[in-house]
Design a protein around this motif. Structure first.
Motif, PDB file in Angstrom:
ATOM      1  N   LEU A  89     -12.098  -3.947   3.391  1.00 52.83           N
ATOM      2  CA  LEU A  89     -13.116  -3.700   2.220  1.00 52.83           C
ATOM      3  C   LEU A  89     -13.486  -2.252   1.797  1.00 52.83           C
ATOM      4  CD1 LEU A  89     -14.324  -5.627   0.121  1.00 52.83           C
ATOM      5  CD2 LEU A  89     -16.039  -5.848   1.586  1.00 52.83           C
ATOM      6  N   GLU A  90     -13.835  -1.607   2.792  1.00 52.01           N
ATOM      7  CA  GLU A  90     -14.339  -0.180   2.521  1.00 52.01           C
ATOM      8  C   GLU A  90     -13.217   0.823   1.870  1.00 52.01           C
ATOM      9  OE1 GLU A  90     -17.229   0.266   2.286  1.00 52.01           O
ATOM     10  OE2 GLU A  90     -17.631  -1.529   3.489  1.00 52.01           O
ATOM     11  N   PRO A  91     -12.006   0.824   2.177  1.00 53.83           N
ATOM     12  CA  PRO A  91     -11.112   1.838   1.605  1.00 53.83           C
ATOM     13  C   PRO A  91     -10.666   1.174   0.196  1.00 53.83           C
ATOM     14  CG  PRO A  91     -10.141   0.762   3.433  1.00 53.83           C
ATOM     15  CD  PRO A  91     -11.493   0.532   3.602  1.00 53.83           C
ATOM     16  N   ILE A  92     -10.600  -0.197   0.013  1.00 54.87           N
ATOM     17  CA  ILE A  92     -10.248  -0.470  -1.264  1.00 54.87           C
ATOM     18  C   ILE A  92     -11.581  -0.261  -2.359  1.00 54.87           C
ATOM     19  CG2 ILE A  92      -8.207  -1.854  -0.693  1.00 54.87           C
ATOM     20  CD1 ILE A  92      -9.819  -4.385  -1.043  1.00 54.87           C
ATOM     21  N   ARG A  93     -12.583  -0.432  -1.802  1.00 53.59           N
ATOM     22  CA  ARG A  93     -13.881  -0.419  -2.772  1.00 53.59           C
ATOM     23  C   ARG A  93     -13.925   1.173  -3.186  1.00 53.59           C
ATOM     24  NH1 ARG A  93     -18.884  -4.046  -0.183  1.00 53.59           N
ATOM     25  NH2 ARG A  93     -18.569  -5.826  -1.670  1.00 53.59           N
ATOM     26  N   ALA A  94     -13.521   1.936  -2.370  1.00 48.63           N
ATOM     27  CA  ALA A  94     -13.385   3.483  -2.683  1.00 48.63           C
ATOM     28  C   ALA A  94     -12.327   3.753  -3.756  1.00 48.63           C
ATOM     29  CB  ALA A  94     -12.899   4.237  -1.369  1.00 48.63           C
ATOM     30  N   LEU A  95     -11.657   2.712  -4.047  1.00 41.67           N
ATOM     31  CA  LEU A  95     -10.399   3.097  -5.317  1.00 41.67           C
ATOM     32  C   LEU A  95     -11.353   2.990  -6.595  1.00 41.67           C
ATOM     33  CD1 LEU A  95      -7.489   0.745  -4.243  1.00 41.67           C
ATOM     34  CD2 LEU A  95      -7.695   3.309  -4.244  1.00 41.67           C
ATOM     35  N   ARG A  96     -12.847   2.780  -6.488  1.00 42.15           N
ATOM     36  CA  ARG A  96     -13.423   2.598  -7.750  1.00 42.15           C
ATOM     37  C   ARG A  96     -13.460   4.043  -8.309  1.00 42.15           C
ATOM     38  NH1 ARG A  96     -19.129   0.404  -9.511  1.00 42.15           N
ATOM     39  NH2 ARG A  96     -18.505   0.677 -11.672  1.00 42.15           N
ATOM     40  N   GLY A  97     -13.723   5.073  -7.481  1.00 40.81           N
ATOM     41  CA  GLY A  97     -13.732   6.473  -7.907  1.00 40.81           C
ATOM     42  C   GLY A  97     -12.621   6.934  -8.625  1.00 40.81           C
ATOM     43  N   VAL A  98     -11.376   6.097  -8.518  1.00 42.51           N
ATOM     44  CA  VAL A  98     -10.123   6.710  -8.981  1.00 42.51           C
ATOM     45  C   VAL A  98     -10.193   6.305 -10.581  1.00 42.51           C
ATOM     46  CG1 VAL A  98      -7.764   6.598  -8.947  1.00 42.51           C
ATOM     47  CG2 VAL A  98      -9.133   6.429  -6.926  1.00 42.51           C
ATOM     48  N   ARG A  99      -9.667   7.380 -11.327  1.00 42.11           N
ATOM     49  CA  ARG A  99      -9.720   7.262 -12.865  1.00 42.11           C
ATOM     50  C   ARG A  99      -8.789   6.241 -13.054  1.00 42.11           C
ATOM     51  NH1 ARG A  99     -10.046  12.328 -16.206  1.00 42.11           N
ATOM     52  NH2 ARG A  99     -12.215  11.769 -17.366  1.00 42.11           N
ATOM     53  N   GLN A 100      -7.526   6.470 -12.715  1.00 40.47           N
ATOM     54  CA  GLN A 100      -6.300   5.483 -13.229  1.00 40.47           C
ATOM     55  C   GLN A 100      -5.681   5.198 -11.778  1.00 40.47           C
ATOM     56  OE1 GLN A 100      -3.857   7.249 -16.086  1.00 40.47           O
ATOM     57  NE2 GLN A 100      -4.836   5.822 -17.570  1.00 40.47           N
ATOM     58  N   LEU A 101      -5.090   3.938 -11.841  1.00 40.32           N
ATOM     59  CA  LEU A 101      -4.211   3.552 -10.698  1.00 40.32           C
ATOM     60  C   LEU A 101      -3.074   2.631 -11.439  1.00 40.32           C
ATOM     61  CD1 LEU A 101      -4.455   3.606  -7.596  1.00 40.32           C
ATOM     62  CD2 LEU A 101      -5.503   1.417  -7.855  1.00 40.32           C
ATOM     63  N   SER A 102      -1.750   3.108 -11.122  1.00 40.19           N
ATOM     64  CA  SER A 102      -0.602   2.362 -11.630  1.00 40.19           C
ATOM     65  C   SER A 102      -0.710   1.191 -10.832  1.00 40.19           C
ATOM     66  CB  SER A 102       0.580   3.113 -11.449  1.00 40.19           C
ATOM     67  OG  SER A 102       0.871   3.263  -9.998  1.00 40.19           O
ATOM     68  N   ASP A 103       0.129   0.176 -11.499  1.00 40.91           N
ATOM     69  CA  ASP A 103      -0.006  -1.353 -10.706  1.00 40.91           C
ATOM     70  C   ASP A 103       0.805  -0.959  -9.421  1.00 40.91           C
ATOM     71  OD1 ASP A 103      -0.850  -2.348 -12.718  1.00 40.91           O
ATOM     72  OD2 ASP A 103       1.187  -2.730 -14.015  1.00 40.91           O
ATOM     73  N   GLU A 104       1.772  -0.187  -9.095  1.00 41.61           N
ATOM     74  CA  GLU A 104       2.454   0.004  -8.064  1.00 41.61           C
ATOM     75  C   GLU A 104       1.749   0.653  -6.839  1.00 41.61           C
ATOM     76  OE1 GLU A 104       3.606   0.938 -11.064  1.00 41.61           O
ATOM     77  OE2 GLU A 104       5.274  -0.493 -11.233  1.00 41.61           O
ATOM     78  N   ALA A 105       0.803   1.702  -7.627  1.00 37.39           N
ATOM     79  CA  ALA A 105      -0.406   2.368  -6.656  1.00 37.39           C
ATOM     80  C   ALA A 105      -1.320   1.319  -6.063  1.00 37.39           C
ATOM     81  CB  ALA A 105      -0.775   3.640  -7.181  1.00 37.39           C
ATOM     82  N   MET A 106      -1.439   0.475  -6.760  1.00 36.02           N
ATOM     83  CA  MET A 106      -2.696  -0.730  -6.604  1.00 36.02           C
ATOM     84  C   MET A 106      -1.985  -1.380  -5.373  1.00 36.02           C
ATOM     85  SD  MET A 106      -4.788  -3.428  -8.808  1.00 36.02           S
ATOM     86  CE  MET A 106      -3.012  -4.614  -9.228  1.00 36.02           C
ATOM     87  N   VAL A 107      -0.825  -1.913  -5.635  1.00 31.14           N
ATOM     88  CA  VAL A 107      -0.129  -2.928  -4.749  1.00 31.14           C
ATOM     89  C   VAL A 107      -0.081  -2.371  -3.414  1.00 31.14           C
ATOM     90  CG1 VAL A 107       1.946  -4.167  -4.439  1.00 31.14           C
ATOM     91  CG2 VAL A 107       0.753  -4.449  -6.403  1.00 31.14           C
ATOM     92  N   ASN A 108       0.502  -0.866  -3.324  1.00 30.97           N
ATOM     93  CA  ASN A 108       0.734  -0.268  -2.243  1.00 30.97           C
ATOM     94  C   ASN A 108      -0.644  -0.022  -1.560  1.00 30.97           C
ATOM     95  OD1 ASN A 108       2.386   1.636  -0.469  1.00 30.97           O
ATOM     96  ND2 ASN A 108       0.754   3.212  -1.318  1.00 30.97           N
ATOM     97  N   ALA A 109      -1.832   0.216  -2.261  1.00 31.47           N
ATOM     98  CA  ALA A 109      -3.095   0.625  -1.575  1.00 31.47           C
ATOM     99  C   ALA A 109      -3.490  -0.803  -0.821  1.00 31.47           C
ATOM    100  CB  ALA A 109      -4.156   0.928  -2.458  1.00 31.47           C
ATOM    101  N   LEU A 110      -3.292  -1.932  -1.858  1.00 30.36           N
ATOM    102  CA  LEU A 110      -3.782  -3.076  -1.234  1.00 30.36           C
ATOM    103  C   LEU A 110      -2.947  -3.410   0.159  1.00 30.36           C
ATOM    104  CD1 LEU A 110      -4.239  -5.231  -4.305  1.00 30.36           C
ATOM    105  CD2 LEU A 110      -6.113  -4.629  -2.720  1.00 30.36           C
ATOM    106  N   ARG A 111      -1.714  -3.259   0.178  1.00 27.25           N
ATOM    107  CA  ARG A 111      -0.816  -3.862   1.225  1.00 27.25           C
ATOM    108  C   ARG A 111      -1.110  -2.629   2.447  1.00 27.25           C
ATOM    109  NH1 ARG A 111       2.278  -7.338   1.329  1.00 27.25           N
ATOM    110  NH2 ARG A 111       2.761  -6.912   3.617  1.00 27.25           N
ATOM    111  N   THR A 112      -1.310  -1.471   2.235  1.00 28.14           N
ATOM    112  CA  THR A 112      -1.618  -0.345   3.300  1.00 28.14           C
ATOM    113  C   THR A 112      -2.818  -0.814   3.965  1.00 28.14           C
ATOM    114  OG1 THR A 112      -1.031   1.369   1.678  1.00 28.14           O
ATOM    115  CG2 THR A 112      -2.086   1.867   3.628  1.00 28.14           C
TER     116      THR A 112
END
Ligand SMILES: [Zn+2]
Length: 698
Positions: A89-112
């Motif tokens: 939960l923590e690392p993906i909640r931290a993505l809120r600080g990111v301004r933009q996130l492509s779909d591929e980057a989002m899927v990659n972050a979730l899988r990571t």
């Protein structure tokens, strides 16, 4: 909207999954997800998603906070605990600080951040689920909500119905952008119990599985009440039945199915038989008729999907046909002309939509299959199209609900879904397309094979051989129990199978069976005329009635089946093929087997005649001459008698061929499939007899 929560069932789920090491929290998440998934008025076919926040153990055995969220590829109706991949939960909640996130980057972050590297991809809405602080989050595309959010002024409608208890958000693309604005809305008013998404659906949250589920039900109920109150009784505007509407007979509807299926096929040298075909599934009901019979059909049916998720299953727009016209001579021939013209104009509209979408998005795309998935025929009902029966049924289910949404929305105000340009992004969104999968198709996928005498022996083996190659099946026999068993085995291979109890010597029964095939699959591509029975006796002693009876089954029935098939092939306009079970006795008759050998010899002539007469419409006609295959044909002592007639033991008789091997039903079935694939072969006889020079074709 029925609240289906039940304390005893919830407890049973906790006990059931608890015994497998699943926490109570996740067990209840599975329980209410299934309640949601089991109600088609809430979600359909993999739509919607749910989550729960909890704890899981990492590799060192330390507890870590995780989000269990629906994995893509799972359906809420049948989801299991492993359908909820755990994401840190923590690392993906931290993505809120990111301004933009492509779909591929989002899927990659979730899988990571998955705890289990082999888990399915978390839902595209995982970030929204993660950001919200509530333990349970539920998301649906409920019909009643869609009727309210697809209005010209949806915010005002929602405010009036839901007051301040739900946040109302304009349409925003799912994934990262939606997660961001949903969280802002929640922060503006932390008291809200859910979020209504204009043109999309509803989220509810709660601290318990029950609370989040009950809020979902309550708000959908409020929407249903508002629709019911605002709804004047009777038909919505535009739904008045068009004048002088012709209502086709069921025979004509079945004929229309084959015409439409033909019009949806495209010539393709790389596809089997040179055609890229489609499966077509017909359905109708009072509500469907009220919709397709309305004089305003072309207007209200052509505004678009009720929620963007549906576009990958139904396309944005259905193909609207004019009613059948009995005054134009043969109404089906006339339909064929108008249907082909309508498809051409649908395709040019789709191309224009595609080009506008590409210009608007500024991205290069490859056009998807542009063919319509839903076809509406006034006076009849809807035809849903797909690459498989399952895909067609899914499109049909979704469109049937769309009809309900449009009718409610039109009674309430005016159905106003998302505009086509914004939907283009959804249709061509890689994460949506991923839901459809891209498994390679089998050689006879998109094709339908009808087999007579399919309950046992060569017919059953042939049915299963075509099923293995991906064909959907229409199985005819008088033995219903045998048919049911073959159908079950075929369905186990992932194809649809319809069984018809049918005596092939009854021409009307054969016609009816072909009609069933047309309504279930849209038509036929391969017809295996196989049913037969042995009659024996020396010619001068055979009862004339017995000889005629043998000819009825072993010759005339083959002709009836083939003639009926050709009428269907002609309407489809995509060729077709006839495969006959003849017999080696057609060329090499056995002693005292004339009553069987004579009609079989005539079947070979019949096969050649069909090859000659219908090659111009792309029909191929071939036969298999099998010999000494141990099946029910040889029952009741026939095998022993035939062995005696040749002066052999039963074993010697069965393996009495050049190769010295017994010929099995599956060998004959393989030959049928081989002929079906031999695209430049017609008028041929293929022996399957282990080698018998005296019976070789010449
Ligand atoms: Zn959604």
């Amino acid at each position: 909207m029925e609240n289906r929560w039940n304390d005893a069932d919830a407890q049973a789920a906790v006990t059931h999954y608890g015994a497998r090491g699943v926490s109570e929290t996740l067990a209840l998440r599975v329980y209410t997800s299934r309640l949601i998934g089991g109600d088609p008025a809430l979600v359909l076919h993999g739509g919607g998603n749910t989550s729960v926040k909890g704890q899981a153990c990492d590799a060192r055995g330390d507890p870590v906070p995780v989000l269990y969220v629906k994995g893509s590829g799972w359906d809420l109706a049948s989801i299991e605990p492993q359908g909820f991949p755990a994401v840190r939960l923590e690392p993906i909640r931290a993505l809120r600080g990111v301004r933009q996130l492509s779909d591929e980057a989002m899927v990659n972050a979730l899988r990571t951040h998955l705890l289990d590297a082999s888990a399915p991809n978390p839902s595209v809405e995982a970030l929204l689920h993660a950001y919200l602080p509530h333990r349970f989050v539920d998301h649906t595309h409920a019909d009643a909500i869609l009727a309210l959010v697809d209005q010209p002024e949806p915010e005002a409608c929602c405010r009036e119905v839901f007051g301040e208890r739900l946040a109302v958000l304009p349409f925003v693309f799912p994934g990262f952008p939606l997660a961001a604005i949903a969280m802002e809305a929640f922060e503006r008013d932390p008291e809200v119990e859910g979020i209504v998404l204009i043109n999309h659906g509803l989220f509810t949250f709660g601290e318990t599985a029950r609370e989040s589920y009950q809020r979902m039900i309550r708000y959908v109920q409020l929407a249903e009440d508002a629709l019911a109150q605002a709804t004047p009784a009777g038909r919505p505007r535009g739904f008045q039945v068009r004048e002088n509407l012709y209502v086709p007979s069921s025979e004509e509807v079945a004929g229309a199915a084959t015409v439409i299926r033909g019009a949806l096929a495209t010539q393709d040298e790389n596809a089997p038989g040179g055609w890229r075909r489609t499966l077509l599934h017909y359905r109708t009901s009072e509500a469907i008729r009220a919709f397709v019979d309305g004089s305003g059909l072309r207007d209200y049916a052509r505004r678009g999907v009720a929620t963007p998720d549906h576009i990958i299953r139904t396309k944005n727009l259905p193909l609207v046909l004019p009613p059948l016209e009995p005054d134009h001579g043969d109404p089906l021939a006339h339909l064929s002309d108008v249907c082909r013209a309508a498809v051409t104009s649908y395709l040019s509209d789709y191309r224009a939509y595609f080009q506008a979408g590409v210009r608007n998005s500024g991205q290069d795309k490859v056009m998807l299959d542009p063919m319509p998935r839903v076809i509406l025929l006034p006076g009849a009902g809807l035809f849903a199209a797909g690459a498989s029966e399952n895909a067609a049924r899914i499109a049909g289910d979704i469109y049937e609900h769309t009809i309900g949404v449009i009718a409610d929305a039109e009674r309430f105000g005016r159905y106003t879904p998302l505009d086509a340009l914004r939907l283009f992004e959804m249709e061509y969104w890689s994460l949506e397309q991923a839901k459809l999968g891209s498994a390679a198709e089998k050689p006879f996928a998109r094709q339908v094979a009808l087999i007579t005498g399919a309950a046992s022996g060569i017919g059953a083996a042939t049915a299963l051989a075509f099923a293995r190659e991906g064909a959907h099946l229409v199985l005819l026999d008088r033995d219903e129990a045998g048919l049911a068993e073959v159908a079950r085995a075929a369905e186990g291979r992932g194809v649809g199978a319809v069984t018809v109890s049918c005596d092939v010597t009854d021409a009307e029964a054969v016609e009816a069976a072909f009609r069933q095939a047309a309504l279930r699959f849209g038509g036929l591509d391969v017809v295996v005329s196989n049913a037969g029975r042995i009659w024996q006796g020396a010619m001068a002693e055979v009862e004339p009635a017995a000889l005629r009876e043998s000819f009825e089954l072993n010759f005339f029935a083959h002709h009836t089946v083939a003639a009926t098939a050709v009428r269907c092939f002609r309407r489809q306009g995509t060729g077709g093929q006839l495969l006959f079970s003849a017999s080696k006795s057609a060329f090499n008759p056995g002693a005292k087997l004339g009553p069987y050998a004579l009609p079989k010899a005539a079947v070979v002539a019949l096969m050649k005649q069909y090859a000659l007469d219908y090659a111009d419409i792309g029909v191929r006609s071939n036969a298999v001459n099998a010999d000494r295959v141990p099946t029910a044909l040889f029952g009741e002592g026939v095998l022993e008698e035939r062995a005696r007639a040749r002066g052999l033991s039963v074993e010697g008789y069965l393996s009495g061929n050049l190769l010295g091997r017994v010929v099995r039903p599956q060998d004959v079935a393989d030959a049928m499939v081989m002929l079906a694939r031999a695209e430049r072969t017609t008028g041929a006889v293929l022996p399957v007899d282990g080698g018998n020079i005296a019976a070789a074709p010449r």
